[in-house]
Motif scaffolding. Structure first.
Motif, short mmCIF file in Angstrom:
data_model
loop_
_atom_site.label_atom_id
_atom_site.label_comp_id
_atom_site.label_asym_id
_atom_site.label_seq_id
_atom_site.Cartn_x
_atom_site.Cartn_y
_atom_site.Cartn_z
N ASN A 25 2.65 99.38 -4.07
CA ASN A 25 4.07 99.08 -4.26
C ASN A 25 4.88 100.35 -4.42
N ILE A 26 4.38 101.23 -5.30
CA ILE A 26 5.11 102.47 -5.56
C ILE A 26 5.13 103.36 -4.32
N GLY A 27 4.03 103.39 -3.60
CA GLY A 27 3.92 104.24 -2.42
C GLY A 27 4.60 103.71 -1.18
N PHE A 28 5.10 102.46 -1.24
CA PHE A 28 5.68 101.83 -0.05
C PHE A 28 6.83 102.65 0.55
N PRO A 29 7.83 103.10 -0.25
CA PRO A 29 8.90 103.89 0.37
C PRO A 29 8.42 105.21 0.94
#
Length: 368
Positions: free
Chosen positions: A109-113
């Motif tokens: 989730n955090i790495g998505f962007p």
């Protein structure tokens, strides 16, 4: 929370300066925002505060690029972004509902962007780890959102919003779904994050206490306009209008008729008495605003010194609130006032039906 965790060098950034100039937004015949102009300083924590329908969220959505203004301009570091789509503005966003992907782990989730921006896998892992450390969730990367508490999910949403190093972070009621104790704890965390990251925060809320706790400055909005812009202290102590006085915290608003001046202070007739005020006399009838905690019973210790007002009252209600006592009072003409004093302050309690006298410094009353 224990000791401060400094932001890793990769996550530090200089906050963007933002200019909103004469912004307008209409939905058919309905005007949601009616000429909002604000200069937001780089690295500032600015809160848009107001009741439902005041235009605060619409203003934020125009800044984010999810709404297009009917008139006006939005500039980030001097460059207009009105014609740029959201993904080209490089702005972090945090919403009340977290918007986490349930099928992805915390790290994903955090790495998505970062993945969307083509950041290599090894670099993504490093930046995600730094972001997790910053929001105090080290070791949570392999978990799924369903395995986290509400407060932990909000921290993950924050980490995702800052991991790609934006210079501007927008937040729309991000703590609204949390219970009071957790909300207050995360308010302090937000303030810490702001100080450590150095980026510009623009925050939307209808919660006055939340705005006062976290903000460098607050723009109080009403009916699509900025009613007053200033520091929390200035808004609380020197509201510019009846709306601001009544919306920021609790206040006594007494109908007042100006009666000239004496010894450099204004005189007004209010609550059946002639009272002194420290603010400039308005033209015509006004309201005298006095905060409940600035009133005290005669004989109780008071802050500072200076000209005081004295008013005979009758106690009509007394409520013990744990950290304070709240009294409802009635003046001789029936005017109702609220007085708050700290519990355990050494002052005796007062019972309903008791006649008393209250005092306050003239400078603590202002006309609006």
């Amino acid at each position: 929370m224990d000791g401060a965790v400094l932001a890793p060098p990769g996550l530090r950034a200089r906050g963007a300066a933002v200019t909103l100039r004469d912004l307008e937004k209409r939905y058919g015949p309905v005007g949601a925002v009616a000429g909002v102009s604000i200069d937001i300083r780089g690295g500032e924590f600015l809160t848009l505060l107001g009741p439902s329908g005041s235009g605060k969220t619409t203003t934020l959505m125009m800044l984010a690029g999810f709404e297009t203004p009917n008139a006006g301009d939005i500039a980030i570091d001097g460059a207009s972004v009105v014609d740029l789509p959201p993904h080209r503005r490089n702005i972090g966003m945090v919403f009340q509902n977290y918007a986490l992907f349930p099928h992805l782990t915390v790290a994903e989730n955090i790495g998505f962007p970062l993945k969307q921006r083509g950041v290599p896998k090894a670099e993504r892992a490093r930046l995600v780890g730094e972001a997790l450390d910053l929001v105090r969730l080290p070791g949570y990367g392999a978990r799924y959102p369903r395995q986290l508490s509400g407060g932990q999910q909000q921290r993950v949403a924050l980490a995702r919003a800052i991991v790609f190093r934006p210079r501007l972070l927008l937040m729309d009621e991000p703590l609204g779904a949390l219970d009071k104790q957790l909300r207050e704890a995360l308010q302090i965390e937000m303030r810490r994050l702001h100080g450590e990251l150095g980026i510009t925060f623009v925050y939307v809320t209808h919660d006055q206490a939340e705005a006062l706790t976290m903000s460098d400055r607050i723009a109080v909005m009403n009916e699509g306009r900025v009613a007053q812009l200033g520091t929390p202290e200035a808004l609380y102590d020197r509201p510019a209008s009846r709306f601001v006085a009544g919306f920021i915290g609790e206040t006594n608003l007494l109908p007042a008729v100006p009666r000239g001046a004496q010894d450099g202070l204004g005189l007004v007739e209010a609550a059946g008495a002639l009272l002194r005020v420290g603010s400039t006399q308005p033209v015509g009838p006004a309201m005298l605003a006095v905060r409940p905690e600035r009133l005290r019973f005669a004989g109780s210790p008071g802050p500072g010194s200076g000209p005081e007002n004295r008013l005979a009252v009758t106690v009509t209600e007394a409520v013990f609130l744990g950290e304070s006592r709240r009294y409802l009072l009635a003046a001789s003409d029936g005017t109702r006032l609220v007085l708050k004093e700290p519990a355990g302050s050494g002052a005796r309690s007062h019972a309903p039906g008791e006649a008393a006298e209250i005092v306050w410094l003239a400078e603590d009353g202002i006309l609006v």
